[in-house]
Every structure is written in structure tokens, then in C-alpha cells.
Design a protein around this motif. Structure first.
Motif, PDB file in Angstrom:
ATOM      1  N   HIS A  12      -1.581  -6.368   5.267  1.00 40.23           N
ATOM      2  CA  HIS A  12      -2.915  -7.055   5.661  1.00 40.23           C
ATOM      3  C   HIS A  12      -3.480  -7.895   4.675  1.00 40.23           C
ATOM      4  O   HIS A  12      -4.282  -8.860   5.127  1.00 40.23           O
ATOM      5  CB  HIS A  12      -3.685  -5.768   5.889  1.00 40.23           C
ATOM      6  CG  HIS A  12      -3.299  -4.763   6.917  1.00 40.23           C
ATOM      7  ND1 HIS A  12      -4.094  -3.859   7.376  1.00 40.23           N
ATOM      8  CD2 HIS A  12      -2.256  -4.822   7.822  1.00 40.23           C
ATOM      9  CE1 HIS A  12      -3.238  -3.145   8.300  1.00 40.23           C
ATOM     10  NE2 HIS A  12      -2.132  -3.725   8.533  1.00 40.23           N
ATOM     11  N   ARG A  26     -10.488  -9.885  10.409  1.00 41.36           N
ATOM     12  CA  ARG A  26      -9.020 -10.034  10.344  1.00 41.36           C
ATOM     13  C   ARG A  26      -8.142  -9.556  11.178  1.00 41.36           C
ATOM     14  O   ARG A  26      -8.385  -8.514  11.748  1.00 41.36           O
ATOM     15  CB  ARG A  26      -8.605  -9.303   8.785  1.00 41.36           C
ATOM     16  CG  ARG A  26      -6.914  -9.770   8.547  1.00 41.36           C
ATOM     17  CD  ARG A  26      -6.904  -9.009   7.013  1.00 41.36           C
ATOM     18  NE  ARG A  26      -6.935  -9.827   5.943  1.00 41.36           N
ATOM     19  CZ  ARG A  26      -7.745  -9.562   4.878  1.00 41.36           C
ATOM     20  NH1 ARG A  26      -8.081  -8.336   4.487  1.00 41.36           N
ATOM     21  NH2 ARG A  26      -7.907 -10.449   4.130  1.00 41.36           N
ATOM     22  N   LEU A  28      -5.103  -8.113  12.690  1.00 36.02           N
ATOM     23  CA  LEU A  28      -3.973  -7.446  12.014  1.00 36.02           C
ATOM     24  C   LEU A  28      -2.823  -7.703  12.706  1.00 36.02           C
ATOM     25  O   LEU A  28      -1.368  -7.487  12.298  1.00 36.02           O
ATOM     26  CB  LEU A  28      -4.096  -6.000  11.696  1.00 36.02           C
ATOM     27  CG  LEU A  28      -5.497  -5.686  10.896  1.00 36.02           C
ATOM     28  CD1 LEU A  28      -5.743  -4.223  11.001  1.00 36.02           C
ATOM     29  CD2 LEU A  28      -5.409  -6.171   9.564  1.00 36.02           C
ATOM     30  N   ARG A  42      -9.578  -6.078  12.576  1.00 35.82           N
ATOM     31  CA  ARG A  42     -10.264  -5.322  11.663  1.00 35.82           C
ATOM     32  C   ARG A  42     -11.366  -6.173  11.222  1.00 35.82           C
ATOM     33  O   ARG A  42     -11.373  -7.053  10.801  1.00 35.82           O
ATOM     34  CB  ARG A  42      -9.299  -4.882  10.447  1.00 35.82           C
ATOM     35  CG  ARG A  42      -9.897  -4.077   9.319  1.00 35.82           C
ATOM     36  CD  ARG A  42      -9.916  -2.728   9.982  1.00 35.82           C
ATOM     37  NE  ARG A  42     -10.612  -1.921   8.925  1.00 35.82           N
ATOM     38  CZ  ARG A  42     -10.166  -0.737   8.476  1.00 35.82           C
ATOM     39  NH1 ARG A  42      -9.100  -0.366   9.046  1.00 35.82           N
ATOM     40  NH2 ARG A  42     -10.694  -0.107   7.502  1.00 35.82           N
TER      41      ARG A  42
END
Length: 129
Positions: A12, A26, A28, A42
Motif C-alpha cells: 500500500h 489511495r 488500493l 482508502r
């Protein structure tokens, strides 16, 4: 006998992080990682931060890991907190707010890759916001 495809593993921390006012986003898992049917986002929302009002062309499940939030949907306010899930319907505008005094960590799960994101006038909103 056909050999099944191999798993893809990635850190990640190595994935791009989009920093927006009050939001760190972000992706993922998504099309850019080879997924064809699932996207996972996320996000960390700072205290007082909110996503822009938007909708998706698919359902969304929001998993709240830490903090306290509200989702505004169809004129109603739905509070949620850590260790809860929020199911958001397809094509219904919503907005997520961090109403606590600590960062709120959430994960969005979508049964599509890519996920269509639209503003209140149904114009596409490119990610990240």
C-alpha cells in the motif's frame, strides 16, 4: 488442466497518494492494478473535512476503521463510527463528513473497475477529487 492466474501483491505504501484539502486518497485495488470487477479506495479525512457531493454508477460499501462520520444522503443524515459499515446505493448523491476531532480512516469498496464518479449534475468527476 489450465493453470490458474497468479496473485498480484503490492505494498500500500508504494501506491500513489493523492493529497487533497483535508483528504488523503489511495486506490488500493482497481483497473490500474489489473482488477476487472472490484475497486477499493482508502481515505483519511481530517477533522472537519468532507468529500465533495457525488454519486457512483455502482453501490459502495464504506468501512469505517477510526473516527466518527456522517453521510448525507437524500436529505437525511446518517451518523457512523469506527467498526461500522455504510451501504450507499447506486446513482444517489451523497457526501461523507468527518464530524470527530481525530482523523477518520475509511475504505470504500465498489463492485466495478473502474468506478464512475459524478457531480450533482451527473458530470464525470475525475479522481482524485
Amino acid at each position: 488442466m489450465t493453470t490458474p492466474p497468479d496473485a498480484t501483491v503490492f505494498s500500500h505504501a508504494a501506491l500513489p497518494l493523492a493529497e487533497l484539502p483535508g483528504i488523503a486518497h489511495r486506490t488500493l485495488a482497481g483497473r490500474e492494478h489489473g482488477s476487472t470487477q472490484l475497486s477499493i479506495w482508502r481515505q483519511t479525512l481530517a477533522p472537519g473535512a468532507a468529500t465533495p457531493p457525488h454519486s457512483h454508477d455502482t453501490e459502495e460499501v464504506v468501512l469505517c476503521h477510526t473516527g466518527r462520520g456522517e453521510v448525507h444522503l437524500a436529505g437525511r443524515v446518517h451518523p457512523f463510527g469506527a467498526e461500522t459499515s455504510v451501504l450507499l446505493p447506486r446513482d444517489v448523491p451523497h457526501q461523507i463528513f468527518n464530524v470527530g476531532d481525530e482523523p477518520m480512516e475509511i475504505t470504500g469498496v465498489f463492485p466495478a473497475a473502474p468506478v464512475g464518479v459524478f457531480d450533482l449534475e451527473r458530470r464525470p468527476m475525475p479522481l482524485p477529487w
